[in-house]
Design a protein around this motif. Structure first.
Motif: not given
Length: 164
Positions: A133-156
């Motif tokens: 998965v890329t977002v505007n060319g940034a690579k998602v290096v870790s996906a689906d990090v759970a939070a009580s009010n959403g989710v974090i996808h780590v990008i490079d």
């Protein structure tokens, strides 16, 4: 103000059903989870400087494409220091809210798809889930990090909104 998503695919993406099992894995809100991860010190300092911490602690839900400290360090020298100055608060807030999409979007909703979604900032992000998965060319290096009010996808990379 959170703007509505503009395409049917983006709307479906942003309204992914909330999973009770997923919420049970959450270790706190987006800010607490990011703080606990240890690789988002710059992002959290920027959110504080931009006055966005309370928003990121609110019920949401939000999907945050979170650049790591290394992603911020890759910006040209002096960029982060300049953005953290009080006179640049509006520009910093624009950059940070460009990394946030309303709703909770997990990686299975992205896999194999190309989507354009509208950010909280009002700009759009091109998400390509066909080969990782890329977002505007940034690579998602870790996906689906759970939070009580959403989710974090780590990008490079730090995503910068297009100049207006």
């Amino acid at each position: 103000m959170i703007k509505s998503l503009t395409t049917a695919a983006a709307l479906a993406l942003a309204t992914l059903a909330f999973s009770p099992a997923y919420a049970a894995d959450a270790k706190g809100d987006i800010v607490a989870v990011a703080a606990g991860a240890g690789q988002f010190k710059t992002l959290l300092a920027a959110a504080t400087a931009a006055g966005l911490v309370d928003t990121l602690k609110s019920p949401g839900p939000f999907t945050v494409f979170a650049p790591t400290d290394a992603a911020f360090a890759a910006l040209p020298a002096g960029t982060v220091d300049t953005l953290l100055k009080p006179e640049n608060k509006a520009q910093l807030a624009s950059i940070l809210t460009y990394h946030v999409v309303p709703g909770r979007t997990l990686s299975p909703a992205l896999a194999g798809k190309q989507l354009t979604v509208t950010t909280v900032q009002g700009g759009t992000l091109a998400i390509d889930g066909r080969n990782g998965v890329t977002v505007n060319g940034a690579k998602v290096v870790s996906a689906d990090v759970a939070a009580s009010n959403g989710v974090i996808h780590v990008i490079d990379k730090v995503l910068l909104p297009p100049a207006k």
